[in-house]
Design an enzyme around this catalytic site. Structure first.
Site, PDB file in Angstrom:
ATOM      1  N   ARG A  41      32.285  46.183  43.200  1.00 32.04           N
ATOM      2  CA  ARG A  41      31.696  46.413  41.878  1.00 32.04           C
ATOM      3  C   ARG A  41      30.284  47.008  41.898  1.00 32.04           C
ATOM      4  NH1 ARG A  41      30.707  43.065  38.520  1.00 32.04           N
ATOM      5  NH2 ARG A  41      31.394  44.182  36.684  1.00 32.04           N
TER       6      ARG A  41
ATOM      7  N   CYS B  76      29.769  52.597  56.437  1.00 28.73           N
ATOM      8  CA  CYS B  76      29.011  53.834  56.600  1.00 28.73           C
ATOM      9  C   CYS B  76      28.946  54.638  55.309  1.00 28.73           C
ATOM     10  CB  CYS B  76      29.625  54.675  57.712  1.00 28.73           C
ATOM     11  SG  CYS B  76      29.779  53.740  59.223  1.00 28.73           S
TER      12      CYS B  76
ATOM     13  N   TYR C 295      37.948  41.218  39.643  1.00 29.62           N
ATOM     14  CA  TYR C 295      37.712  42.604  40.059  1.00 29.62           C
ATOM     15  C   TYR C 295      36.881  42.679  41.339  1.00 29.62           C
ATOM     16  CZ  TYR C 295      39.458  43.208  35.363  1.00 29.62           C
ATOM     17  OH  TYR C 295      40.234  43.122  34.243  1.00 29.62           O
TER      18      TYR C 295
ATOM     19  N   PRO D 174      43.074  38.272  28.412  1.00 26.67           N
ATOM     20  CA  PRO D 174      41.795  38.084  29.096  1.00 26.67           C
ATOM     21  C   PRO D 174      41.963  38.088  30.614  1.00 26.67           C
ATOM     22  CG  PRO D 174      42.614  35.967  28.348  1.00 26.67           C
ATOM     23  CD  PRO D 174      43.595  37.004  27.849  1.00 26.67           C
ATOM     24  N   GLY D 175      41.070  38.726  31.302  1.00 20.34           N
ATOM     25  CA  GLY D 175      41.086  38.726  32.764  1.00 20.34           C
ATOM     26  C   GLY D 175      39.776  38.170  33.267  1.00 20.34           C
ATOM     27  N   ARG D 176      38.750  38.998  33.144  1.00 23.23           N
ATOM     28  CA  ARG D 176      37.416  38.642  33.614  1.00 23.23           C
ATOM     29  C   ARG D 176      36.921  37.324  33.015  1.00 23.23           C
ATOM     30  NH1 ARG D 176      33.889  42.675  35.222  1.00 23.23           N
ATOM     31  NH2 ARG D 176      35.152  44.127  34.006  1.00 23.23           N
TER      32      ARG D 176
HETATM   33  C1  LIG Z   1      42.059  45.394  32.461  1.00 24.43           C
HETATM   34  C2  LIG Z   1      42.819  45.097  31.231  1.00 24.43           C
HETATM   35  C3  LIG Z   1      42.706  43.845  30.611  1.00 24.43           C
HETATM   36  C4  LIG Z   1      41.760  42.786  31.078  1.00 24.43           C
HETATM   37  O1  LIG Z   1      40.430  43.132  30.812  1.00 24.43           O
HETATM   38  P1  LIG Z   1      39.288  42.042  31.016  1.00 24.43           P
HETATM   39  O2  LIG Z   1      38.040  42.768  30.687  1.00 24.43           O
HETATM   40  O3  LIG Z   1      39.345  41.590  32.413  1.00 24.43           O
HETATM   41  O4  LIG Z   1      39.562  40.936  30.048  1.00 24.43           O
HETATM   42  C5  LIG Z   1      43.509  43.598  29.529  1.00 24.43           C
HETATM   43  N1  LIG Z   1      44.376  44.539  29.052  1.00 24.43           N
HETATM   44  C6  LIG Z   1      44.495  45.738  29.620  1.00 24.43           C
HETATM   45  C7  LIG Z   1      45.452  46.710  29.068  1.00 24.43           C
HETATM   46  C8  LIG Z   1      43.724  46.069  30.719  1.00 24.43           C
HETATM   47  O5  LIG Z   1      43.834  47.279  31.277  1.00 24.43           O
END
Ligand SMILES: *Cc1c(COP(=O)(O)O)cnc(C)c1O
Length: 423
Positions: A313, A344, A373, A275-277
């Site tokens: 974004r 610009c 992001y 998980p990232g987002r």
């Molecule tokens: C970007 C990415 C993630 C994270 O995605 P989220 O939508 O931020 O959870 C996980 N795995 C891979 C391979 C990614 O490219």
């Protein structure tokens, strides 16, 4: 849930007035709430209570060292997509034995760096990469764990730029082809240990169904490989769980967890998630100052000191970010305006046709859901120094990345003498 709230008419990050941070750190400034980061990590991790799992925070969402350190201290692993990200993880005290290396185009030096640092495994995205990793491992006299990223051919129902699970996308290997590669590698690529199956179908996914579809397909792959005699121990479900920017209603991690646990019952694997987002997105805001307001014949514009280079974004995906005044103005009238930066490009906007209480030059506004992001995608376009980053901890706050200065903009540039010496 996050810890950015109004107390009376003033906006706070945890226990600190946002105004105070802006005064001390300047604008534009990213503000992260550590309590929110921790809460999101616990919610995600807790969704898999009782099952073997490894949460690998996806570094590209927000790679600030203090963010990484926050997760490392909670026991998180990391999902990286470059050598630079592994460098950051190690600097932040992350445990390399909990690192998975994703990405469709890993260079030899990146693979070597990962092997030398003893990361957990590589998520492999092509037949050629599989061979490259084997040959580098052989040279280094190491045996390296790999998972093949299976492209399950599902529709993640998200923005096309962040959908990765379609067959037409560049990511992963289609299931049938992947099976062949596993069997080939087992027989021929002796420095690889084929211990995982990986998938990641996209980002900002707000429904449960695409995950379930992908899970069914990857579970199938795991079972088929085991029948072929492979010892698959890890199933990596990737990241992608969405968040609320506006009116989205993504499944809560607990619901996602329940479904995944159900779908993997009896499979006897360690689950990996990237998980990232979901962890970082709503743990950050961008605070920017209004420079000017102007009225066109067709539109109102609010010009801020943050631009597309700071928060790309909206320009990149047409994304929505909620906007909130840092000091709630009492009884002012609402207008509809485009909130734009100084860059610009007509694509330089933070929000379009947004209803907002009237603001004046010098007012502060905060762009919500800017923890993922945003800074990590920021650039120096228009020779704009990148914003400062601040981490809030209860009633205290710390600048965790200084605002760039003019010298940072030309770092590494040289005036090559022959170009200007007339010879
Ligand atoms: C970007 C990415 C993630 C994270 O995605 P989220 O939508 O931020 O959870 C996980 N795995 C891979 C391979 C990614 O490219």
């Amino acid at each position: 849930m996050h810890f950015f709230n109004y107390r009376g008419n003033r906006f706070y990050a945890e226990g600190v007035p946002v105004e105070r941070i802006a005064k001390e750190a300047g604008t534009p400034v990213f503000i992260y709430s550590q309590k929110t980061l921790k809460r999101h990590y616990r919610a995600f991790d807790g969704a898999f209570k009782g099952v073997r799992r490894l949460i690998c925070y996806s570094v590209k969402a927000n790679s600030n060292l203090s963010v990484l350190k926050t997760f490392a201290k909670m026991g998180s692993g990391f999902d990286i997509v470059s050598r630079g990200e592994l460098f950051r993880v190690l600097k932040a005290g992350g445990d390399p034995s909990k690192v998975v290396f994703s990405g469709v185009g890993k260079r030899d030096d990146e693979i070597e760096y990962g092997i030398r640092k003893n990361i957990l495994m590589f998520n492999v995205e092509s037949a050629q990469e599989l061979r490259a990793i084997d040959s580098i491992a052989k040279r280094l006299k190491k045996r390296v764990c790999v998972a093949i990223r299976v492209n399950p051919g599902v529709n993640p129902k998200t923005h096309p730029y962040i959908a990765t699970g379609f067959k037409k996308n560049k990511f992963g290997i289609e299931a049938k082809e992947a099976l062949k590669e596993y069997v080939y590698a087992k027989e021929n690529l002796k420095n690889l240990s084929l211990t995982g199956v990986d998938c990641h179908i996209g980002s900002q996914i707000t429904e449960i169904a695409p995950f379930i579809d992908a899970l069914k397909k990857t579970r199938n792959v795991v079972e088929t490989l085991r029948r072929e005699g492979l010892d698959i121990r890890y199933l990596n479900m990737g990241g992608g769980l969405g968040i609320t920017y506006g009116d989205e209603t993504p499944p809560h991690p607990s619901r996602y967890g329940k479904e995944v646990v159900m779908g993997t019952k009896g499979l006897d694997v360690t689950l990996i998630f990237e998980p990232g987002r979901n962890l970082a997105g709503n743990a950050g805001i961008l605070v920017t100052k209004v420079l000017y307001t102007k009225k066109g014949t067709l539109k109102n514009f609010i010009v801020t000191d943050a631009a597309m280079n700071d928060l790309p974004r909206p320009s990149l995906y047409g994304s929505y970010h909620a906007i909130k005044p840092v000091v709630m103005p009492g009884g002012k009238k609402e207008i509809t305006a485009d909130i734009v930066g100084p860059v610009c490009e007509s694509g330089d906007f933070l929000a379009r046709d947004r209803d907002i209480t009237e603001v004046k030059p010098g007012d502060l506004i905060s762009v919500m859901s800017a923890g993922a992001y945003c800074f990590s995608m920021s650039s120096n376009y228009n020779s704009r120094p990148r914003a400062a980053e601040v981490m809030v901890l209860g009633r205290r706050f710390f600048v965790v990345r200084e605002r760039e200065v003019a010298e940072d903009l030309i770092k590494g540039e040289v005036l090559a003498r022959p170009l200007f010496s007339g010879g």
